[in-house]
Design a protein around this motif. Sequence first.
Motif, short mmCIF file in Angstrom:
data_model
loop_
_atom_site.label_atom_id
_atom_site.label_comp_id
_atom_site.label_asym_id
_atom_site.label_seq_id
_atom_site.Cartn_x
_atom_site.Cartn_y
_atom_site.Cartn_z
N LYS A 1 71.15 -44.42 43.77
CA LYS A 1 71.54 -43.07 44.20
C LYS A 1 72.77 -42.62 43.44
N GLU A 2 72.73 -41.39 42.96
CA GLU A 2 73.88 -40.78 42.29
C GLU A 2 74.19 -39.44 42.95
N SER A 3 75.48 -39.14 43.09
CA SER A 3 75.92 -37.85 43.64
C SER A 3 76.49 -36.98 42.54
N SER A 4 76.31 -35.70 42.70
CA SER A 4 76.82 -34.75 41.70
C SER A 4 78.31 -34.53 41.88
N PHE B 1 62.12 -39.83 40.32
CA PHE B 1 63.21 -39.55 41.26
C PHE B 1 62.66 -39.23 42.65
N THR B 2 63.44 -39.61 43.67
CA THR B 2 63.08 -39.35 45.07
C THR B 2 64.34 -39.00 45.85
N ASN B 3 64.11 -38.54 47.10
CA ASN B 3 65.17 -38.37 48.09
C ASN B 3 66.29 -37.45 47.61
N PHE B 4 65.91 -36.29 47.09
CA PHE B 4 66.93 -35.29 46.75
C PHE B 4 67.58 -34.78 48.03
N LYS C 1 64.26 -25.34 45.12
CA LYS C 1 63.09 -25.24 44.25
C LYS C 1 63.21 -26.22 43.08
N ASN C 2 62.06 -26.62 42.55
CA ASN C 2 61.94 -27.37 41.29
C ASN C 2 62.52 -28.78 41.35
N VAL C 3 62.46 -29.43 42.52
CA VAL C 3 62.81 -30.86 42.57
C VAL C 3 61.80 -31.61 41.71
N PRO C 4 62.26 -32.49 40.78
CA PRO C 4 61.31 -33.13 39.86
C PRO C 4 60.30 -34.02 40.58
N THR C 5 59.03 -33.74 40.36
CA THR C 5 57.97 -34.56 40.94
C THR C 5 57.28 -35.41 39.88
N LYS C 6 57.56 -35.13 38.61
CA LYS C 6 57.00 -35.94 37.53
C LYS C 6 58.10 -36.80 36.90
N GLU C 7 57.69 -37.79 36.16
CA GLU C 7 58.67 -38.64 35.49
C GLU C 7 59.42 -37.87 34.41
N LEU C 8 60.68 -38.26 34.21
CA LEU C 8 61.47 -37.68 33.13
C LEU C 8 61.57 -38.71 32.00
#
Length: 277
Positions: free
Chosen positions: A194-197, A141-144, A153-160
């Motif tokens: 891109k997905e929005s919450s 994931f990118t561009n939070f 805090k805790n934006v994912p930097t590794k793959e899920l």
Amino acid sequence: MIVKLSCTKVTFLYLGFPEGVTNQVHQKVKVAGKVINNYKAPTSFYGSIAETETPVDIPATGEYLIQAGATWNTNEIVGESSTTKETLKCAGTGHAAFSIEKEQRINGEATYTPEELHAKAGQIVEYHIIVKNTGDKTLSFTNFQDPNCEKVKNVPTKELAPLEAATISCQHTLSAIGTYTNEASIEGNEGTGKESSNTVKATVPPEPAFTLTKEQKIAGEAAYSKSELKAELGKVIDYKIIVKNTGNVPLKFSEFVDGNCENVKGGPGEAELQIGE
């Protein structure tokens, strides 16, 4: 009859049917509550023993309740099998997808919720943004984005991995009355885009309030007091009346009355008293 369940197929094994003739059975298979074979088209086989298969298509990695059964009314043989069911962990067929959901709470509360909050000006709203890989391909994931949220805090930097989730946190201080709306977005790879919450709301309702405090002193003394005074006949008492806006909206005042007080001065007049003034 024996039924065997798997993530790719359901196998029906028929035993003891009439020999030398064509028998017909009606099979039913459900995956996660969705019927994929609904009894209408009969399955035919010759002889007393047969094995048939119904394919199962799993859209995404996860746990699925698979159910199967059959009925028959053929060559004077009438019957119905009991339903065989089992929850299986299955791998999907290569579908990439993710979800992003936002929850909130007032600082100090126990639980997060997607529902609207009612708060006071100055309170802090804390957010959880849950990004979950709902497909069966590993995603990065990118561009939070969450423009009006601080202390991210805790934006994912590794793959899920499939079915794995990451929880991002941030907060916002409610500074004024009204409804504050907030949503977040993030971009995934593998064509997910891109997905929005969901949008969450926190409302600070108007709470008008004020206090009126009276103090006094004998003319010529230095300090005002709320306490009882002892004075000599003919002394002048000076009064100070403090009007304070203790609510969360500006206020105007009128019709000041102090029937036994002369030489009234000061006061807000036509002007608004601001919050805390």
